[in-house]
Structures are given as C-alpha cells and as structure tokens.
Design an enzyme around this catalytic site. Sequence first.
Site, PDB file in Angstrom:
ATOM      1  N   ASP A 129       0.845  -1.090  -0.069  1.00 24.21           N
ATOM      2  CA  ASP A 129       0.191   0.116   0.079  1.00 24.21           C
ATOM      3  C   ASP A 129       0.888   1.185  -0.023  1.00 24.21           C
ATOM      4  O   ASP A 129       0.526   2.377   0.350  1.00 24.21           O
ATOM      5  CB  ASP A 129      -1.064   0.145   1.358  1.00 24.21           C
ATOM      6  CG  ASP A 129      -1.755  -1.038   0.955  1.00 24.21           C
ATOM      7  OD1 ASP A 129      -2.640  -1.072  -0.082  1.00 24.21           O
ATOM      8  OD2 ASP A 129      -2.356  -1.568   2.111  1.00 24.21           O
ATOM      9  N   ASP A 189      -6.668  -3.534  -6.838  1.00 18.42           N
ATOM     10  CA  ASP A 189      -6.226  -2.313  -5.809  1.00 18.42           C
ATOM     11  C   ASP A 189      -4.677  -2.059  -6.162  1.00 18.42           C
ATOM     12  O   ASP A 189      -4.439  -0.780  -6.422  1.00 18.42           O
ATOM     13  CB  ASP A 189      -6.716  -2.449  -4.527  1.00 18.42           C
ATOM     14  CG  ASP A 189      -7.649  -3.248  -4.139  1.00 18.42           C
ATOM     15  OD1 ASP A 189      -7.953  -3.970  -4.809  1.00 18.42           O
ATOM     16  OD2 ASP A 189      -8.013  -2.832  -2.962  1.00 18.42           O
TER      17      ASP A 189
HETATM   18  N1  GLY Z   1      -7.616  -1.239  -1.033  1.00 15.12           N
HETATM   19  C1  GLY Z   1      -8.622  -1.481  -0.190  1.00 15.12           C
HETATM   20  C2  GLY Z   1      -9.982  -0.964  -0.637  1.00 15.12           C
HETATM   21  O1  GLY Z   1     -10.579  -0.675  -1.854  1.00 15.12           O
HETATM   22  O2  GLY Z   1     -10.829  -1.249   0.276  1.00 15.12           O
END
Ligand code: GLY
Length: 412
Positions: A129, A189
């Site tokens: 992340d 993501d």
């Molecule tokens: N990256 C986590 C979400 O979109 O909830």
Amino acid sequence: MNYKTVGYALLLSLSATACSNKLNVSKVLADAEQQTKVMLAEIPKAKASRSAVTTGATPGSAGADLVSPRTLDTMGRLRLVTSRDWTSGFFPGVLWFLNEGTGKNEWKTEAESYTSYIEKEKTNGTTHDMGFKVYCSFGTGYRLTNDQHYKDVIIQSAKTLSTRFKPSVGTLRSWDHSRDKWGFPVIIDNMMNLELLFEATRLTGDSSFHKIAVSHANTTMKHHFRDDYSSYHVVDYDTITGVPKHKHTHQGYSHSSAWSRGQAWALYGYTMCYRFTKDPAYLRQAEGVAKFILNHPNLPKDLVPYWDFNAPNIPNEPRDASAAALNASALYELGLYSSNGKYYKQTADKILQSLTKSYRSPIGENKGWLLLHSTGSKPSNSEVDVPLSYADYYYLEALLRSKKLKEGKQLW
Ligand code: GLY
C-alpha cells in the site's frame, strides 16, 4: 438517512441535478474548507478521548500514534488510524488539494504536518500500500512544492515497494496476511501503487521501477480480467510457475461478481499507466473497463454504483461513493487520451454533480467528512454506508481536475 431510503431521495434530486447549472467549483471548495476545519478540530478530540476505535495503535499510547482520520465508527465517532494503515495518506492529500485549489498557505501548513506523520512508512516493506500512503501525501506535496526532501521520501518508498516484486510471477505481492488461504495474492487495487514507481523512474532515471510497474500492469491485464473487462479482486499465483491458482474476491459479493471499487481501481490504474507509457494496450484496457462500468444495467442513473455490480438485492443495497469519485477522476484523465474523450468528460461532470448534490455531508456534521454513503467491506459488515477518507480524496482530485480542464491547465 440509511442506504435503503437514499434511493428515493436520490430519485428526487436526480431530476434537479439534470436541470441544475454547471458545478460551482469555488463554492464546493469553500464548503470543503469549512468541513475540513471541522475535521481538524475533531482529530485532537478523538485522540484525547481515546474513544476513537484504533487500528494497530500501541496500547497505552493514548492515541499518540493515530495520525489520520479514516471513517466514522458505528457509534458515529471519528475513527483514526496509524501511519501503517493503507488509508493514512488520504487526509494529508486532501489538505494538499485544498492548498492547491484555494492557494491558501494555511492549508499548506496543515498538509506539511499531516504528511510528515507518514514518513516512517518509507521503509515499511510489509505492505503493497506504499502508493496509497506515500504517493497521495508526499507525492501530491512534491507536485505542488518541489520539496527535495519529499522527493527523497518518494524514491526510498519506491525502493521499498520494489522488494515486493517477484520475477517468477511478474507482479508485486499484495498481501502478507492469510497465508493459509493464498500463496501469492495480488489484488486489483495494487494497480494504484504503480504511480509511485513510474514517478520514481522519472525522478531518478533508474528504469528498474518503471520496468516493475509495466510487468505488474501487463501480468494483471492478462490474469485479472474477464472477457467483458470486469475484474476479479484477488488473483493468487503459484510462486514457482507464475500460473494463477485461484481467482477470488475479498470485498466483493462473490468470486465471479464485479466489486465496484475494484472496477474503479482498474479504470484509474490503466488510465494512469497510459499516462506514463503511452502503450495503446493500456488505453484500450481503460476504455474497456469504462465501457463495462458505464454500460452496466445495474449502474444507477445517478452514476454512483452499488457496492458490487452483482449485489443480490439491488436496488436495496448500499452505494459506494468512493468508487464514483474514483471513476470521475479517472474519466477526466481518460478523456484526454481517448477518441471518446468528450463522452468521458461529460460523464465525469455528471458524476461530480451527482456526488455534490446528493452525497455531501451537511456542513458542520459528520465530524467534517465531505462525502457520505461509501462502502468499505460489505461482506465483513465493515464500513457500510459511511464516509471514507479515500472517497473525499478522489472527490477533491476530480473537482480540481474539472477546474483545471475548464481553465485549460494541465491535470498534474
Ligand atoms: N484497497 C482496499 C479497498 O479498496 O478497500
């Protein structure tokens, strides 16, 4: 107003939206300033009260390591997170956007403080992340200030993120958790974290970051998508052969469904990849994803998706305003590249109008959040029909993109 009643209110406001004037960006920005002042006053109170629900805070720290707001909990209290949380960079980014949109120095001062709290993440290699955390905070700050220290943080963060690249698979690893379930999980993501890598190559001339980003984008394009350009959430790879073993969901309705925010990450991700590479395959991919989203029979008329395009009880399902905000921001950019550009821009305008008219918090309420009605993870009944920091971040980004396009300025 809960999500079951929101539908009727939206229907009423939709007709108004259709005939309303163009968005008054200066007024929306002024409202966002007022709300964010409310938030800035609420944060120290939430820290001090220790009633904040914490995410990974050190026990006994009395909230000292809680740095950014993420959402409201089920009691309506402000939920703060530590810098380790994937959402920690969005609030600093919101502050930078307010500085950019208004030109006021007071927002820069706040943005600098909240950005500084994220710096220690630059060496945290336990998560993919990094882009969300560091690029939305330091990256946005660097774009606006050219601060050399910010540049160093971006480069160190890209180096750390690169350690998660596995050549045999061709992607960055997303999660380290649930090792009993997945060997090498990659989530859609993760496309968003590539921006940090592309930018690190631009800043350093070291092509290794760019190559990793391209490999990740190509592998994801091959394995994450169905024929209709909808995306799986999680693809789990065999680390020796690089072959996908499972195609699953985590936050969507089912393994075969289209989780709305996942589709939005894909749209934004491939549009951004085209910006850095000019590879027509990425442009085609982004256009394909846009077509899936915008032509889907379950996309509501106000263009704010339900949390999953295949959620079982549509229209009695919560919306996800964060996916709509992401879509709007991505479509403004895609509009610059595509032969369908006019349509994408007009659609982004409509999404922004809809969010502004029907999804904003009244000023002074909801602890200062800008948008209501987002959904974090419906399957785990977590953050359903609530404000979320990333909804506010991409909403403001989209708003500024619309302003820049109107003024004939570059988007970044
Ligand atoms: N990256 C986590 C979400 O979109 O909830």
